[in-house]
Write a protein that holds these residues in place. Structure first.
Motif, short mmCIF file in Angstrom:
data_model
loop_
_atom_site.label_atom_id
_atom_site.label_comp_id
_atom_site.label_asym_id
_atom_site.label_seq_id
_atom_site.Cartn_x
_atom_site.Cartn_y
_atom_site.Cartn_z
N MET A 273 25.73 -53.71 7.95
CA MET A 273 26.34 -54.87 8.59
C MET A 273 25.29 -55.73 9.28
O MET A 273 25.27 -55.89 10.51
CB MET A 273 27.40 -54.43 9.60
N VAL A 274 24.41 -56.29 8.45
CA VAL A 274 23.36 -57.17 8.94
C VAL A 274 23.10 -58.23 7.87
O VAL A 274 22.97 -57.92 6.69
CB VAL A 274 22.08 -56.37 9.30
N SER A 275 23.13 -59.49 8.29
CA SER A 275 22.87 -60.61 7.39
C SER A 275 21.77 -61.47 7.99
O SER A 275 21.40 -61.31 9.15
CB SER A 275 24.13 -61.46 7.19
N LYS A 276 21.29 -62.38 7.16
CA LYS A 276 20.21 -63.27 7.60
C LYS A 276 20.82 -64.57 8.14
O LYS A 276 21.81 -65.05 7.61
CB LYS A 276 19.34 -63.57 6.38
N LEU A 277 20.22 -65.11 9.19
CA LEU A 277 20.59 -66.44 9.67
C LEU A 277 19.34 -67.31 9.61
O LEU A 277 18.34 -66.99 10.24
CB LEU A 277 21.12 -66.39 11.11
N ILE A 278 19.44 -68.38 8.83
CA ILE A 278 18.29 -69.27 8.71
C ILE A 278 18.60 -70.58 9.41
O ILE A 278 19.59 -71.26 9.10
CB ILE A 278 17.95 -69.50 7.22
N VAL A 279 17.79 -70.90 10.40
CA VAL A 279 17.98 -72.12 11.18
C VAL A 279 16.86 -73.09 10.84
O VAL A 279 15.68 -72.73 10.91
CB VAL A 279 17.99 -71.80 12.69
N THR A 280 17.24 -74.31 10.43
CA THR A 280 16.24 -75.29 10.03
C THR A 280 16.39 -76.57 10.84
O THR A 280 17.44 -76.82 11.41
CB THR A 280 16.36 -75.63 8.54
N LEU B 220 19.21 -73.45 19.81
CA LEU B 220 18.66 -72.53 18.81
C LEU B 220 17.50 -73.21 18.08
O LEU B 220 17.62 -74.32 17.58
CB LEU B 220 19.78 -72.16 17.83
N GLN B 221 16.38 -72.53 18.03
CA GLN B 221 15.16 -73.07 17.41
C GLN B 221 15.13 -72.73 15.92
O GLN B 221 15.72 -71.74 15.50
CB GLN B 221 13.93 -72.46 18.09
N PRO B 222 14.44 -73.56 15.13
CA PRO B 222 14.27 -73.21 13.71
C PRO B 222 13.63 -71.83 13.58
O PRO B 222 12.74 -71.48 14.37
CB PRO B 222 13.33 -74.29 13.18
N GLY B 223 14.08 -71.09 12.61
CA GLY B 223 13.51 -69.76 12.40
C GLY B 223 14.48 -68.86 11.68
O GLY B 223 15.55 -69.30 11.25
N GLU B 224 14.07 -67.62 11.56
CA GLU B 224 14.91 -66.63 10.90
C GLU B 224 15.43 -65.64 11.90
O GLU B 224 14.68 -65.11 12.72
CB GLU B 224 14.11 -65.89 9.83
N TYR B 225 16.72 -65.41 11.85
CA TYR B 225 17.39 -64.50 12.78
C TYR B 225 18.20 -63.51 11.98
O TYR B 225 18.36 -63.64 10.78
CB TYR B 225 18.33 -65.30 13.70
N ARG B 226 18.73 -62.52 12.70
CA ARG B 226 19.62 -61.55 12.06
C ARG B 226 20.98 -61.63 12.70
O ARG B 226 21.10 -61.74 13.92
CB ARG B 226 19.06 -60.13 12.25
N ILE B 227 22.01 -61.60 11.88
CA ILE B 227 23.39 -61.50 12.37
C ILE B 227 23.79 -60.04 12.16
O ILE B 227 23.81 -59.56 11.02
CB ILE B 227 24.32 -62.47 11.63
N VAL B 228 24.06 -59.36 13.25
CA VAL B 228 24.22 -57.91 13.21
C VAL B 228 25.52 -57.51 13.91
O VAL B 228 25.92 -58.15 14.87
CB VAL B 228 23.06 -57.22 13.97
N CYS B 229 26.13 -56.47 13.42
CA CYS B 229 27.16 -55.78 14.21
C CYS B 229 26.47 -54.57 14.82
O CYS B 229 25.93 -53.74 14.09
CB CYS B 229 28.33 -55.34 13.34
N THR B 230 26.47 -54.52 16.17
CA THR B 230 25.73 -53.44 16.83
C THR B 230 26.60 -52.25 17.21
O THR B 230 26.18 -51.39 17.98
CB THR B 230 24.98 -53.95 18.08
N VAL B 231 27.82 -52.20 16.69
CA VAL B 231 28.62 -50.98 16.87
C VAL B 231 27.83 -49.85 16.18
O VAL B 231 27.34 -50.04 15.06
CB VAL B 231 30.03 -51.13 16.22
N PRO B 232 27.66 -48.70 16.88
CA PRO B 232 26.80 -47.64 16.32
C PRO B 232 27.14 -47.30 14.87
O PRO B 232 28.30 -47.08 14.53
CB PRO B 232 27.07 -46.46 17.25
N GLY B 233 26.11 -47.31 14.03
CA GLY B 233 26.27 -46.94 12.63
C GLY B 233 26.53 -48.12 11.70
O GLY B 233 26.34 -48.01 10.49
N HIS B 234 26.98 -49.25 12.26
CA HIS B 234 27.38 -50.36 11.38
C HIS B 234 26.18 -51.10 10.77
O HIS B 234 26.21 -51.43 9.59
CB HIS B 234 28.29 -51.33 12.13
#
Ligand SMILES: [Cu+2]
Length: 145
Positions: free
Chosen positions: A138-145, A119-133
């Motif tokens: 249901m989405v948070s930020k993932l920060i990789v440094t 995993l490279q440094p950067g900003e990602y999204r942690i998501v639940c992709t069940v429709p509607g969620h």
């Protein structure tokens, strides 16, 4: 040619367009389900468990959210230890910066390991992709440094 048949033939082009359209839509779905990364990055989770672990928990109330708005990890290999203490089925997806990985759904009181390697440094999204969620929050930020 009887009238019934000619009437049917008149609708044939429309029917063909419908078939082609639904095939195209199905193909889009297959690409998503097939977990191809956008931009040729990491396309799927590994089942290996590595040293660096990030705990991610779905809201125990059944609300469409993760318990933290933001998660952090160091660049490299990360095992996300994802648990679902709620009565709602969820899944786990990491998206962004060339990564698109998406798990199967899992239900109440289950904990699963999902590993991303390199995993490279950067900003990602942690998501639940069940429709509607995701739309429900249901989405948070993932920060990789
Ligand atoms: Cu969910």
């Amino acid at each position: 040619m009887n009238r019934g048949l000619s009437r049917q033939l008149r609708f044939l082009p429309a029917a063909l367009i419908l078939i082609v359209l639904s095939a195209a839509i199905a193909a889009c779905g297959a690409t998503r389900g097939g977990r191809e990364a956008r931009g040729g990055g990491i396309a799927n989770f590994s089942t290996d468990v590595v040293e660096q672990k990030v705990e991610v928990v779905a809201a125990p109330t059944g609300e469409f959210k993760w318990t933290q708005p933001e998660y952090r990890a160091n660049a490299g290999d990360v095992t996300f230890v994802v648990s679902n203490p709620s009565f709602v089925n969820h899944n786990f997806s990491v998206q962004g910066s060339g990564v698109f990985a998406e798990s199967e759904e899992f239900g109440e009181n289950q904990t699963r390991n999902y590993t991303l390697k390199g995993l490279q440094p950067g900003e990602y999204r942690i998501v639940c992709t069940v429709p509607g969620h995701e739309e429900g929050g249901m989405v948070s930020k993932l920060i990789v440094t």
